[in-house]
Design a protein around this motif. Structure first.
Motif, PDB file in Angstrom:
ATOM      1  N   ILE A   1     -21.031  11.855  53.282  1.00  0.00           N
ATOM      2  CA  ILE A   1     -22.289  12.848  53.443  1.00  0.00           C
ATOM      3  C   ILE A   1     -22.779  13.107  52.080  1.00  0.00           C
ATOM      4  O   ILE A   1     -24.076  13.120  51.949  1.00  0.00           O
ATOM      5  N   ASP A   2     -22.036  13.299  50.854  1.00  0.00           N
ATOM      6  CA  ASP A   2     -22.751  13.448  49.762  1.00  0.00           C
ATOM      7  C   ASP A   2     -23.255  12.446  49.321  1.00  0.00           C
ATOM      8  O   ASP A   2     -24.471  12.430  48.501  1.00  0.00           O
TER       9      ASP A   2
ATOM     10  N   SER B   1     -28.778  -2.788  53.245  1.00  0.00           N
ATOM     11  CA  SER B   1     -27.680  -2.630  53.779  1.00  0.00           C
ATOM     12  C   SER B   1     -26.629  -2.713  52.770  1.00  0.00           C
ATOM     13  O   SER B   1     -26.832  -3.252  51.440  1.00  0.00           O
ATOM     14  N   ILE B   2     -25.833  -1.784  52.685  1.00  0.00           N
ATOM     15  CA  ILE B   2     -24.654  -1.418  51.596  1.00  0.00           C
ATOM     16  C   ILE B   2     -23.596  -2.428  51.453  1.00  0.00           C
ATOM     17  O   ILE B   2     -23.457  -2.876  50.412  1.00  0.00           O
TER      18      ILE B   2
ATOM     19  N   LYS C   1     -13.946   2.451  47.751  1.00  0.00           N
ATOM     20  CA  LYS C   1     -14.031   2.079  46.425  1.00  0.00           C
ATOM     21  C   LYS C   1     -15.670   2.115  46.199  1.00  0.00           C
ATOM     22  O   LYS C   1     -16.027   2.497  45.197  1.00  0.00           O
ATOM     23  N   THR C   2     -16.393   1.615  47.182  1.00  0.00           N
ATOM     24  CA  THR C   2     -17.751   1.703  46.887  1.00  0.00           C
ATOM     25  C   THR C   2     -18.187   3.175  46.724  1.00  0.00           C
ATOM     26  O   THR C   2     -19.276   3.623  45.919  1.00  0.00           O
ATOM     27  N   LEU C   3     -17.758   4.196  47.669  1.00  0.00           N
ATOM     28  CA  LEU C   3     -18.403   5.475  47.315  1.00  0.00           C
ATOM     29  C   LEU C   3     -17.821   5.956  45.861  1.00  0.00           C
ATOM     30  O   LEU C   3     -18.752   6.654  45.537  1.00  0.00           O
ATOM     31  N   GLN C   4     -16.883   5.793  45.492  1.00  0.00           N
ATOM     32  CA  GLN C   4     -16.376   6.120  44.313  1.00  0.00           C
ATOM     33  C   GLN C   4     -17.086   5.558  43.064  1.00  0.00           C
ATOM     34  O   GLN C   4     -17.515   6.463  42.142  1.00  0.00           O
ATOM     35  N   VAL C   5     -17.527   4.283  43.147  1.00  0.00           N
ATOM     36  CA  VAL C   5     -18.533   3.685  42.324  1.00  0.00           C
ATOM     37  C   VAL C   5     -19.813   4.524  42.293  1.00  0.00           C
ATOM     38  O   VAL C   5     -20.421   4.799  41.354  1.00  0.00           O
ATOM     39  N   PHE C   6     -20.176   4.687  43.452  1.00  0.00           N
ATOM     40  CA  PHE C   6     -21.536   5.281  43.704  1.00  0.00           C
ATOM     41  C   PHE C   6     -21.572   6.683  43.305  1.00  0.00           C
ATOM     42  O   PHE C   6     -22.357   7.038  42.535  1.00  0.00           O
ATOM     43  N   LYS C   7     -20.594   7.407  43.228  1.00  0.00           N
ATOM     44  CA  LYS C   7     -20.350   8.787  42.966  1.00  0.00           C
ATOM     45  C   LYS C   7     -20.508   8.833  41.365  1.00  0.00           C
ATOM     46  O   LYS C   7     -21.094   9.666  40.718  1.00  0.00           O
TER      47      LYS C   7
END
Length: 102
Positions: free
Chosen positions: A22-23, A41-42, A93-99
């Motif tokens: 969501i974030d 595409s992600i 992992k992708t969400l963490q890197v993006f954050k």
């Protein structure tokens, strides 16, 4: 059911992914409004997802659907479980890197 603990752990990780998605999607919307984020595409097809999206929530939904299928099985299919865990790991992992980068 013997696989209840595994399913519960996967659900907890999926809830984390949902909140982070969501974030991340809100941040992607901001980037798009600023003229950035021009990708389609992600994840790539070889990462195992059926869906192709430029937002994270559709991938979370795919994993929710897959978990529902896994949970309904009388026994956990080791191959399906391994695939699921790999996809969930890639997503988190992708969400963490993006954050960290935003």
């Amino acid at each position: 059911m013997p696989h209840t603990k595994v399913i519960e752990q996967l659900k907890e990780n999926l809830q984390t992914a949902y909140r982070q998605a969501i974030d991340a999607d809100a941040k992607l919307d901001e980037l798009k409004k600023a003229g950035h984020g021009k990708f389609t595409s992600i994840f790539t097809l070889d990462q195992g997802f059926i869906i192709s999206s430029n937002r994270f929530l559709p991938y979370v939904q795919e994993l929710v659907d897959d978990l529902t299928t896994l949970e309904s099985q009388p026994t956990l299919d080791p191959v399906a479980l391994e695939t699921y865990v790999r996809q969930l790991g890639i997503l988190l992992k992708t969400l963490q890197v993006f954050k960290k980068q935003s």
